[in-house]
Structure formats: structure tokens, C-alpha cells
Design a protein around this motif. Sequence first.
Motif, short mmCIF file in Angstrom:
data_model
loop_
_atom_site.label_atom_id
_atom_site.label_comp_id
_atom_site.label_asym_id
_atom_site.label_seq_id
_atom_site.Cartn_x
_atom_site.Cartn_y
_atom_site.Cartn_z
N GLY A 281 13.52 -8.53 -3.73
CA GLY A 281 14.39 -7.75 -4.60
C GLY A 281 14.38 -6.27 -4.28
O GLY A 281 15.30 -5.54 -4.66
N LEU A 282 13.35 -5.81 -3.58
CA LEU A 282 13.28 -4.40 -3.21
C LEU A 282 14.31 -4.01 -2.15
O LEU A 282 14.53 -2.82 -1.91
CB LEU A 282 11.88 -4.06 -2.69
CG LEU A 282 10.79 -3.87 -3.76
CD1 LEU A 282 9.43 -3.70 -3.10
CD2 LEU A 282 11.11 -2.68 -4.64
N THR A 283 14.94 -5.01 -1.52
CA THR A 283 16.00 -4.70 -0.55
C THR A 283 17.07 -3.83 -1.18
O THR A 283 17.53 -2.84 -0.59
CB THR A 283 16.63 -6.00 0.00
OG1 THR A 283 15.63 -6.75 0.71
CG2 THR A 283 17.78 -5.69 0.95
N VAL A 284 17.50 -4.18 -2.39
CA VAL A 284 18.53 -3.41 -3.08
C VAL A 284 18.03 -2.00 -3.38
O VAL A 284 18.75 -1.01 -3.19
CB VAL A 284 18.96 -4.13 -4.37
CG1 VAL A 284 19.92 -3.25 -5.17
CG2 VAL A 284 19.61 -5.46 -4.06
N ALA A 285 16.77 -1.89 -3.85
CA ALA A 285 16.21 -0.57 -4.17
C ALA A 285 16.10 0.30 -2.93
O ALA A 285 16.41 1.50 -2.96
CB ALA A 285 14.84 -0.74 -4.82
N PHE A 286 15.67 -0.29 -1.82
CA PHE A 286 15.55 0.47 -0.58
C PHE A 286 16.92 0.93 -0.08
O PHE A 286 17.09 2.06 0.38
CB PHE A 286 14.86 -0.36 0.50
CG PHE A 286 13.36 -0.44 0.34
CD1 PHE A 286 12.62 0.64 -0.10
CD2 PHE A 286 12.69 -1.62 0.63
CE1 PHE A 286 11.24 0.56 -0.24
CE2 PHE A 286 11.31 -1.71 0.49
CZ PHE A 286 10.59 -0.62 0.05
N MET A 287 17.91 0.06 -0.16
CA MET A 287 19.25 0.42 0.30
C MET A 287 19.84 1.52 -0.59
O MET A 287 20.47 2.46 -0.10
CB MET A 287 20.17 -0.79 0.31
CG MET A 287 19.83 -1.81 1.40
SD MET A 287 19.81 -1.09 3.06
CE MET A 287 21.53 -0.60 3.22
#
Length: 456
Positions: A281-287
Amino acid sequence: MNTVHKSAAVGSPEQSDSSSSARTGDLLIYSTGSIGMGIWVTVPGLLLLYFLTHTLGVSPLLAGLTLLLPKIADVLIHPLFGNRSDRQARRAGHRRGMLSWGLPLALAMFAMFTVPQGLSGVTAALWVGGWLIAGNLLFAAFQVPYLTTPSDLRIGYHERTRVFMFRMLMLTLGLLGAGVAAPALVSAGGRADYARMALILSAVLFVTCLIGLIGVRRLTAYCGFRVPGEVRHTGSSDIRETLRDKKFRMLVLSYLLTGTTTHLFLAAVPFFAEYVMHDSGLTVAFMAGFLGPALFAGPAWLLLSRRIGKQRGLLLAQGIFIVGSFAMLPSSTVAPAVSVVVVVALGIAFAGLQLLAFSMVPDVVAAAEARGAARAGSYTGVWTATDAFSSALGPYAYSAVLAIGGFIAVTGGNTVVQPDSAHTAILLGFTVLPMLLMVAAFLFQRRYVLHGADTE
């Protein structure tokens, strides 16, 4: 005011380059096309490698080649499209004909992620690769004349940076919107999820590119259009002449490595979030952290470049990215919030990398024009070829690191325990490799010297 500009439109010598200022409304319409370009750059760059290795069962090395090989043709196609765009501009007084060829790009993106159920492994890679080739051709047809527009306009040194600032703001909206929406829409990981995501974002891509085409017409009608000079030699001669320009060559080599680094980052984010941070779920936060800062950092980089110059500003952005990449190395041992903060710093640097590098291209064209050697379409064609090739070289470099580390590909719905060597490769490929690539980009950029007085 409006009448004066229109009367001095296409190729008019009496309109002063330095006195023209594009209208804000026209810039907003023109730059809307960058939203669609941002979608095309982000979605394949962010998801294709992961889609191939985690849903379609394609090995990392084959997946990397699937992304890289179609881009090799771009090295030739983009400069040739640039030369053809120049010929079209001389004949018609505009470049909108080639721009319209790129509108079916939305269809190619939808088909690329809509892989038939019976295809997996090699056959799935062939399907994706085939549509990627088609998409690259259509994207080149739009991108080359679209990005040549700032070189075509009768505007000055700092006004060109202003045009690119508007473009970068809209490009960031496309990058950010797609970078957040695409992973969320495919969170379940099924083929149908990827097809639905592609359908939604492809529709946005088509509409925004169509608006961008209208903006090109409005800008050139108001600011004037530099009709490329007549030439008696071939397109390949134009390309060779372009590459003989040392300033441009250093800029291109630096951007090749810069683009490779940033596209590697995009491709690696899903792997890093899942296997290093243990939270996909951190993919969205990183992007969001990487792309969001460009919404406010772009104007800040514009102001900074006016104080210290574009060259120093770009070197500063590269330096920040070098330090930030190294700072991500201990991410597995610190709180996720710390890593997000570092990614935000990388995003601020990314805004400068894009804005300043792209705004230097019309500067080089203007300097070459003063020497009687300008071929705006050829310069832009070489530049966009570099941009396109780096967008595949980054994911390929990361996939090669994964292959060396023994990463195991999976199909949708399955899980597999990755070896420790794969986890090490995922981390080093996301931190040390980008740092080294950006150091090389920094060294090439230091050899580029061009001042505003040389381009007016």
C-alpha cells in the motif's frame, strides 16, 4: 493587443522574440496535453514491469527486454519524426497534422493492459511488447511536435522557461493522478483490474491530448510561429548536424542518465514497497510523495533559475537526487514516514530535473538558430528519442538487477518466497544504482555551458 500579435503570426520577422509573452489561458490549454503525456509515461513505467512479472508470469529478464526492445526503434523514429515535422511546418505553417496522428495512443494503452486470458509468459510478453511498439509510435507522433512548440514560438529566454513551467505543472498532474490512481485501481492484481484501469485512464489521455492540440494552435496564432528554414540535405544530415552541437550533446547525455534514473525509480517503487517496506500500500504514498511536490516546486525552481541560472539549478537538483537516493538505503530499518520524507525530497529534485532540462532544449535551438544551423524538429526529435529510450532503459536496468538477484516471477493470485539475494537486489537497485547513474549525469551536465545572452 491580440490583433497585433495575430498580424505578426507565422514567421513574421517584425515581431520581437523577447517582447512576446504568451497568454496564461493559452498556456493552460496547451499544457493540458501534458496530462495525457504524463499518463502514458507513468502507467507503463510504473506498472508494466510489475504487471509482467507478477500477473503474467514473465521472467524479470524477459520482462525487461519486453520494455527495452520496442524503445530501441525510438532512437531512430523520434529524430525522423522531428525532421518530418519540420518539413510539415515549412509546408503548412504549423505542426498540428502530426500532432493529430498521436490521438489513437489511448487505444494502444488500453490494448496493452488488456491481455487475453490464454496468454502468459512469452506469449503475454509478445502481446504487451507489440502494443507497446504501436503506442511508442503514436506517442512520438504527438510528443515531437508538441514539445517543439516552445522552440517555434517567438518568445525569449525566460519566457521559454515559463512555458515549460506550465507544461510541467500539468505534466505533474498527469503523473501524480496516474501514479496514485493506477496502483489503487489494480490493487487486486487481476487482469480485469488492469483492463479497467487502462480503460479509465486512456479516456482521460485522449481528451487531454485533444485539448493540448487546440492549445498549440492558440499559442502559435498569438505568439507567432518560427517557420523552419529551407534545407537541401536529408533528414539524416539534420540529425548528424544536431549531434555535432556539443552543448546539446552534453545536455542529451546528461538527460539520458537522468531519465534512466527517474524511470528506474518509478519501475522499482512497487517492488520496494512490497519487499523492503513489507507494505504494498505504500506504493501510492511513495508516488504521491515523489510527484506531488512538483505542484509547488516547479514555480520555485523557475524563480531559483532566474537567480542562479538554469545550469546551476539543474546541477543542484541532480545533487539532491544523489544524496536522497543514498539516504533511502537504510529504509528497512527506519519508520516508513522517514522514507516518505526522503521520497518527497527526491520529488522536489525531480521537478527541477524535468523543468530545467526541458527548458534548456529551446535555448540550444535558439543558439543554433543564431549560427544559422537550427532544425527545431530534429533537435526535439533527438531529445524525445532520448527521453523515450531512458524510459525503457531504467526499468530494464532494474529488471537486470532483479534477474541477477534471482527474483522469481509469479502469475496473478499466486505467492512465492523470494530468496535473500532477490531482496538485496531490490534494495540496491532502488538506492545505490540510481545514485551512481545520477553521479554520471551530473558529470556530463557540468560540461554544458549556455547563457541567456547566447539564445536571444
